[in-house]
Design a protein around this motif. Structure first.
Motif, mmCIF file in Angstrom:
data_model
loop_
_atom_site.group_PDB
_atom_site.id
_atom_site.type_symbol
_atom_site.label_atom_id
_atom_site.label_comp_id
_atom_site.label_asym_id
_atom_site.label_seq_id
_atom_site.Cartn_x
_atom_site.Cartn_y
_atom_site.Cartn_z
ATOM 1 N N LEU A 59 -104.810 6.772 23.380
ATOM 2 C CA LEU A 59 -105.880 6.708 24.372
ATOM 3 C C LEU A 59 -106.063 5.239 24.733
ATOM 4 O O LEU A 59 -106.496 4.435 23.908
ATOM 5 N N LEU A 60 -105.669 4.881 25.949
ATOM 6 C CA LEU A 60 -105.707 3.496 26.410
ATOM 7 C C LEU A 60 -106.816 3.350 27.441
ATOM 8 O O LEU A 60 -106.676 3.780 28.586
ATOM 9 N N TRP A 61 -107.930 2.758 27.022
ATOM 10 C CA TRP A 61 -109.067 2.548 27.914
ATOM 11 C C TRP A 61 -108.812 1.315 28.764
ATOM 12 O O TRP A 61 -108.364 0.292 28.260
ATOM 13 N N CYS A 62 -109.092 1.397 30.046
ATOM 14 C CA CYS A 62 -108.961 0.229 30.912
ATOM 15 C C CYS A 62 -109.426 0.593 32.310
ATOM 16 O O CYS A 62 -108.998 1.601 32.862
ATOM 17 N N ARG A 63 -110.286 -0.232 32.859
ATOM 18 C CA ARG A 63 -110.755 -0.004 34.228
ATOM 19 C C ARG A 63 -109.892 -0.817 35.180
ATOM 20 O O ARG A 63 -110.169 -1.971 35.456
ATOM 21 N N ASP A 116 -110.588 5.225 34.305
ATOM 22 C CA ASP A 116 -110.996 4.361 33.192
ATOM 23 C C ASP A 116 -110.117 4.486 31.952
ATOM 24 O O ASP A 116 -110.362 3.835 30.945
ATOM 25 N N ARG A 117 -109.072 5.337 32.008
ATOM 26 C CA ARG A 117 -108.237 5.515 30.821
ATOM 27 C C ARG A 117 -106.957 6.275 31.161
ATOM 28 O O ARG A 117 -106.879 6.963 32.171
ATOM 29 N N ILE A 118 -105.998 6.131 30.270
ATOM 30 C CA ILE A 118 -104.787 6.948 30.278
ATOM 31 C C ILE A 118 -104.681 7.539 28.885
ATOM 32 O O ILE A 118 -104.796 6.822 27.892
ATOM 33 N N THR A 119 -104.487 8.841 28.808
ATOM 34 C CA THR A 119 -104.303 9.481 27.514
ATOM 35 C C THR A 119 -102.923 10.108 27.489
ATOM 36 O O THR A 119 -102.535 10.806 28.424
ATOM 37 N N ILE A 120 -102.180 9.836 26.422
ATOM 38 C CA ILE A 120 -100.836 10.379 26.243
ATOM 39 C C ILE A 120 -100.875 11.274 25.010
ATOM 40 O O ILE A 120 -101.213 10.816 23.922
ATOM 41 N N TYR A 121 -100.571 12.550 25.188
ATOM 42 C CA TYR A 121 -100.547 13.508 24.088
ATOM 43 C C TYR A 121 -99.109 13.968 23.863
ATOM 44 O O TYR A 121 -98.422 14.329 24.815
#
Length: 141
Positions: A59-63, A116-121
């Motif tokens: 989970l990479l948070w970033c605006r 606001d984020r990229i999530t990789i599952y």
């Protein structure tokens, strides 16, 4: 970094090189310097079985505005649509409870791109079962 999981609740200025060397199965941090190309390389490494063994979620948070084309470049990416839902035997509909096997062997990630984020599952992994190559499917925890 060698740890099974980590969560940073502050800015983490990992370089792309550092990000690619993280050896965690679960990770969450405020990603201020990991580029779209770096995230793309992370996903390619995992797909080609060069990533972290047992990887489950990043989970990479970033605006910031992300370039979807760069993130998915060179990957066989498919939007969740009716055909995917039909072929995935209810995976989309029952995402929180899905578990099963399909015939075509491949590695699969599910990527969620937000402002606001990229999530990789990690959601599917090539496996051998009962002497046959198959794909193991699971849900994120």
């Amino acid at each position: 970094m060698q740890c099974p999981e980590f969560y940073f609740w502050c800015r983490a200025e990992f370089s792309v090189e550092q990000f690619l060397k993280l050896n965690a199965q679960l990770m969450s941090f405020n990603s201020v310097s990991v580029t779209d190309s770096g995230i793309n390389q992370f996903m390619k490494d995992w797909i080609h079985r060069k990533g972290v063994e047992g990887f489950m979620e990043a989970l990479l948070w970033c605006r910031m505005d992300r370039d979807k084309d760069t993130l998915l470049e060179g990957l066989d990416a498919k939007e969740w649509d009716e055909e995917f839902e039909k072929n995935a035997c209810g995976f989309v509909e029952n995402f929180e409870r899905c578990c099963g096997r399909v015939v075509d062997p491949f590695q699969s990630l599910t990527v969620s791109i937000h402002s606001d984020r990229i999530t990789i599952y990690a959601t599917e992994q090539r496996d051998e079962y009962d002497g046959k190559v198959s794909t193991s499917c699971w849900i994120p925890r």
